[in-house]
Scaffold this active site. Structure first.
Site, PDB file in Angstrom:
ATOM      1  N   ASP A  17      -5.424  11.459 -37.449  1.00  0.00           N
ATOM      2  CA  ASP A  17      -5.390  12.488 -38.713  1.00  0.00           C
ATOM      3  C   ASP A  17      -6.732  11.615 -39.819  1.00  0.00           C
ATOM      4  O   ASP A  17      -5.894  11.161 -40.293  1.00  0.00           O
ATOM      5  CB  ASP A  17      -3.902  12.583 -39.415  1.00  0.00           C
ATOM      6  CG  ASP A  17      -4.392  13.897 -40.054  1.00  0.00           C
ATOM      7  OD1 ASP A  17      -5.955  14.631 -40.245  1.00  0.00           O
ATOM      8  OD2 ASP A  17      -3.366  14.766 -39.783  1.00  0.00           O
ATOM      9  N   GLN A  18      -7.472  12.892 -40.240  1.00  0.00           N
ATOM     10  CA  GLN A  18      -8.766  12.635 -41.261  1.00  0.00           C
ATOM     11  C   GLN A  18      -9.227  11.367 -41.428  1.00  0.00           C
ATOM     12  O   GLN A  18      -9.639  11.152 -42.076  1.00  0.00           O
ATOM     13  CB  GLN A  18      -7.740  12.043 -42.759  1.00  0.00           C
ATOM     14  CG  GLN A  18      -8.304  12.856 -44.036  1.00  0.00           C
ATOM     15  CD  GLN A  18      -7.630  13.856 -44.221  1.00  0.00           C
ATOM     16  OE1 GLN A  18      -6.745  14.990 -44.083  1.00  0.00           O
ATOM     17  NE2 GLN A  18      -7.852  13.503 -45.866  1.00  0.00           N
ATOM     18  N   CYS A  57      -6.286  20.391 -39.978  1.00  0.00           N
ATOM     19  CA  CYS A  57      -5.098  20.099 -39.337  1.00  0.00           C
ATOM     20  C   CYS A  57      -5.115  21.067 -38.077  1.00  0.00           C
ATOM     21  O   CYS A  57      -5.266  20.806 -37.034  1.00  0.00           O
ATOM     22  CB  CYS A  57      -4.068  19.660 -39.899  1.00  0.00           C
ATOM     23  SG  CYS A  57      -4.417  17.593 -40.668  1.00  0.00           S
ATOM     24  N   HIS A 108       1.937  19.390 -35.004  1.00  0.00           N
ATOM     25  CA  HIS A 108       1.611  20.442 -36.306  1.00  0.00           C
ATOM     26  C   HIS A 108       1.540  22.194 -35.708  1.00  0.00           C
ATOM     27  O   HIS A 108       0.720  22.223 -35.896  1.00  0.00           O
ATOM     28  CB  HIS A 108       0.226  19.928 -36.928  1.00  0.00           C
ATOM     29  CG  HIS A 108       0.357  20.374 -38.374  1.00  0.00           C
ATOM     30  ND1 HIS A 108      -0.210  19.531 -39.390  1.00  0.00           N
ATOM     31  CD2 HIS A 108       1.113  21.178 -39.020  1.00  0.00           C
ATOM     32  CE1 HIS A 108       0.163  19.827 -40.488  1.00  0.00           C
ATOM     33  NE2 HIS A 108       0.212  21.048 -40.784  1.00  0.00           N
ATOM     34  N   ASP A 301      -8.917  14.869 -36.140  1.00  0.00           N
ATOM     35  CA  ASP A 301      -8.912  16.067 -36.217  1.00  0.00           C
ATOM     36  C   ASP A 301      -9.862  16.449 -36.900  1.00  0.00           C
ATOM     37  O   ASP A 301     -10.544  18.156 -37.512  1.00  0.00           O
ATOM     38  CB  ASP A 301      -7.127  16.623 -36.633  1.00  0.00           C
ATOM     39  CG  ASP A 301      -6.956  16.271 -37.874  1.00  0.00           C
ATOM     40  OD1 ASP A 301      -7.432  15.683 -37.816  1.00  0.00           O
ATOM     41  OD2 ASP A 301      -5.466  16.735 -38.616  1.00  0.00           O
ATOM     42  N   HIS A 302     -10.125  15.268 -38.313  1.00  0.00           N
ATOM     43  CA  HIS A 302     -10.988  16.117 -39.193  1.00  0.00           C
ATOM     44  C   HIS A 302     -11.324  14.818 -40.179  1.00  0.00           C
ATOM     45  O   HIS A 302     -10.794  13.434 -39.375  1.00  0.00           O
ATOM     46  CB  HIS A 302     -11.259  17.480 -39.943  1.00  0.00           C
ATOM     47  CG  HIS A 302      -9.347  17.064 -40.474  1.00  0.00           C
ATOM     48  ND1 HIS A 302      -9.360  16.068 -42.089  1.00  0.00           N
ATOM     49  CD2 HIS A 302      -8.160  17.584 -40.482  1.00  0.00           C
ATOM     50  CE1 HIS A 302      -7.834  15.922 -42.059  1.00  0.00           C
ATOM     51  NE2 HIS A 302      -7.269  17.321 -41.185  1.00  0.00           N
TER      52      HIS A 302
END
Length: 477
Positions: A17-18, A57, A108, A301-302
Site C-alpha cells: 500500500d502506497q 486506496c 478495504h 495500490d498507488h
C-alpha cells in the site's frame, strides 16, 4: 510446464500500500534494499509504466478486485462505507474454477467481512485498531495480539496514519503487523490449505502506508545512509510554509523531517521484502507446492509523493503518486523475462491472472490480459494512453502516453504538461510552450465526452507555465 494435480497453476498476488514505482532496487533505486523482490522481478516480466487510474486506496482496490475502471465501478475518490457489488471478481472467478481463494491482510471493501469470492479473509486494514469505527471494527491482527496476551493498543505511538512524522515500532519485533502476516500465511500453507486444488493467495500488506513506524534496526539502516533529498520541480514554490498539519498535502516541508520520513518509508519496504522472502521459503518447503507451477504478481495500490515538488501523500497524477511497481514472476513456470514500457494499469490484473489460470475473461472487465508478455507471444499494444482521475480537495485528471503527462485541475482550470522521456521526474512544466499540449487536450476531451460531472472547456484553460499550481498554493510564488 508442470501442472499440479488440479491442472491449473497456483497464483500468488502480493500487494503493498502506497509504494512508489521507483521504490524497488531493480527499478533504479540504489538506496533502497529489496533484494528478494528484485530477484523475483529479474526472473519475470517487469512493467516499467504501470499506473493506478484513481490513486487512492478504495477505488484502486475496487479495480484490482473487479477489473473495472473507476468510471465503471463508480468510485472516483476516497469514500468509506459504500457498498460494492461488481458483476464479477477475480477471486470469485477463480473460486468457481475450483481454486481455494484466500486473502491475508488489508482489503478495504465494504461492508467489512464481505468476501467477494474469497473462501476466507484474514483481515486487518491497519495496525491502528478502530473498534468504534463504523467501517473498520474488525481487526484480526489485534485479536492475534490479544491471544498472545497483549492488551496495549498497537497504535500507541500516536503517529498520524497519513502523515510524514516518524516513530520506531516500540513493541517486540515479533508482534509487528508484518510478522502477523507471516504467521497467518504459514498456518494457511501448512494447516488450512486444500491439497486437492490450486491456491489463489492474496498477500496484502498495508505498509509502507503511514503510520511511519518501522522496526528500529531497519530504520537505523536508512538513517545511516546519505539519502537524496526529494525531487523539487522548477514549478514548485520557494517560500517556506509554517504551521503545517502532520498530514498536510502541500509544503514546503522541513528537510530534516522529510529525510526521516524517507528513511522510515524505505525501512518499511525493506521489511516487507524480507517478509516476502520468508513466506516464499515456507512455500518452497512444502514438497507438493515446491514442485507445482505458480505465478506471482507484485504491485501496489498507488504511490507516495514523499516530499517531491513539496507535496505529500497520494491521489495525484504525478509519477510519484500514480506510477507503481508491477511485475509478474513465477515458480516452475516458463516466463519470457525482461522489461517492457507498455502502458498498463490495475484494470489489467484480474484479466491477466485469469488468463494465466487458463480461464475466460468476463466481458464486463475493462482491463486487458498481459499474459502474452509472460508467454513470450507477439506483443500487441493494448493502449496508447492511460486516463486517470481523483476527486478531492486537489481534484485532478490526467493523461499519460509513451512520452507525455498532462494534468488538469478542474477546480482552478489549470493544466500542466511534462515530457516524461527527457524529464521523468516532472521537473519542468511545458504547458505554456509545447505545442503537443493540443493533442493531450484532445485526449482529455475524448475521455470526458460523456461526463456530466465535470466541464472541460479548452478555451477556459490556464497553463501553469512552470509556475506553482494555485490548486495547492493559491497565489504563492
Amino acid at each position: 510446464m508442470l501442472k499440479p494435480k488440479s491442472g491449473r497453476p497456483h497464483i500468488i498476488l502480493i500487494t503493498t500500500d502506497q509504494q512508489r514505482g521507483d521504490c524497488l532496487g531493480i527499478n533504479g533505486n540504489n538506496d533502497l534494499e529489496t533484494p528478494n523482490l528484485d530477484h523475483l522481478a529479474s526472473r519475470g516480466v517487469n512493467f516499467n509504466k504501470a499506473y493506478i487510474t484513481c490513486p487512492v486506496c478504495i477505488p484502486a482496490r475496487r479495480t484490482l478486485l473487479s477489473g473495472l475502471s473507476p468510471d465503471t465501478h463508480g468510485l472516483r475518490h476516497y469514500q468509506d462505507g459504500v457498498d460494492f457489488d461488481p458483476p464479477a471478481t477475480l477471486p470469485g472467478c477463480l473460486r468457481d474454477a475450483g481454486y481455494q481463494t484466500e486473502l491475508i491482510g488489508k482489503f478495504h471493501m465494504h461492508p467489512q467481512g464481505k468476501r467477494f469470492g474469497f473462501d476466507n479473509i484474514t483481515l486487518s486494514e491497519t495496525s491502528n485498531w478502530r473498534p468504534k469505527s463504523p467501517y473498520q471494527k474488525r481487526n484480526d491482527y489485534v485479536r492475534w495480539l490479544q491471544h498472545k496476551g497483549v492488551t496495549q493498543h498497537p497504535h500507541y505511538q500516536g503517529i498520524n496514519g497519513n502523515g510524514r512524522l516518524v516513530a520506531p515500532w516500540g513493541m517486540e519485533d515479533s508482534l509487528n503487523w508484518n510478522n502477523w502476516v507471516i504467521e497467518e500465511t504459514t498456518e494457511l500453507l501448512t494447516q488450512r490449505r486444500d491439497p486437492t486444488c490450486p491456491l489463489f493467495l492474496h498477500l496484502s500488506f498495508f505498509h509502507p502506508h503511514p503510520p511511519f513506524i518501522p522496526l528500529q534496526h531497519y530504520f537505523d539502516r536508512y538513517l545511516r545512509k546519505d539519502l537524496p533529498d526529494a525531487t523539487i520541480g522548477e514549478w514548485a514554490p520557494l517560500a517556506p510554509a509554517q504551521g503545517l498539519s502532520a498530514d498536510a498535502v502541500a509544503g514546503p516541508f522541513d528537510v530534516e523531517v522529510m529525510r526521516r520520513a524517507k528513511a522510515a518509508y524505505y525501512a518499511l519496504i525493506n521489511h516487507i521484502d524480507d517478509c516476502i522472502a520468508h513466506i516464499l521459503e515456507q512455500w518452497m518447503g512444502i514438497p507438493e507446492l515446491a514442485q507445482d507451477p505458480a505465478y506471482i504478481l507484485f504491485s501496489s495500490d498507488h504511490g507516495e509523493m514523499l516530499g517531491d515538488h513539496h507535496l505529500f501523500r497520494k491521489s495525484l497524477g504525478y509519477e510519484a503518486s500514480a506510477r507503481v511497481p508491477f511485475f509478474i514472476s513465477g515458480i516452475n513456470t516458463e516466463i519470457n523475462s525482461g522489461r517492457t514500457n507498455e502502458l498498463v494499469c490495475w484494470e489489467d490484473v484480474a484479466p491477466t491472472l485469469l488468463d494465466l489460470a487458463g480461464l475466460e475473461i468476463p466481458e464486463c472487465m475493462d482491463g486487458k490480459s498481459l499474459a502474452n508478455h509472460v508467454r513470450g507471444e507477439t506483443s500487441i499494444k493494448t493502449r496508447d494512453h492511460i486516463f486517470g482521475q481523483c476527486f478531492s480537495a486537489h481534484s485532478n485528471l490526467w493523461i499519460v502516453t509513451d512520452r507525455w503527462k498532462y494534468i488538469w485541475f478542474p477546480k482552478t482550470n489549470e493544466e500542466q504538461l511534462f515530457n516524461l522521456q527527457i524529464d521523468p521526474n516532472e521537473t519542468k512544466d511545458l504547458s505554456a510552450t509545447a505545442h503537443e499540449i493540443s493533442e493531450m487536450r484532445i485526449l482529455m476531451a475524448e475521455n470526458l465526452s460523456t461526463r456530466e460531472d465535470v466541464s472541460y472547456v479548452v478555451e477556459s484553460l490556464t497553463p501553469c507555465g512552470n509556475k506553482p499550481p494555485k490548486v495547492f498554493w493559491g497565489d504563492r510564488k
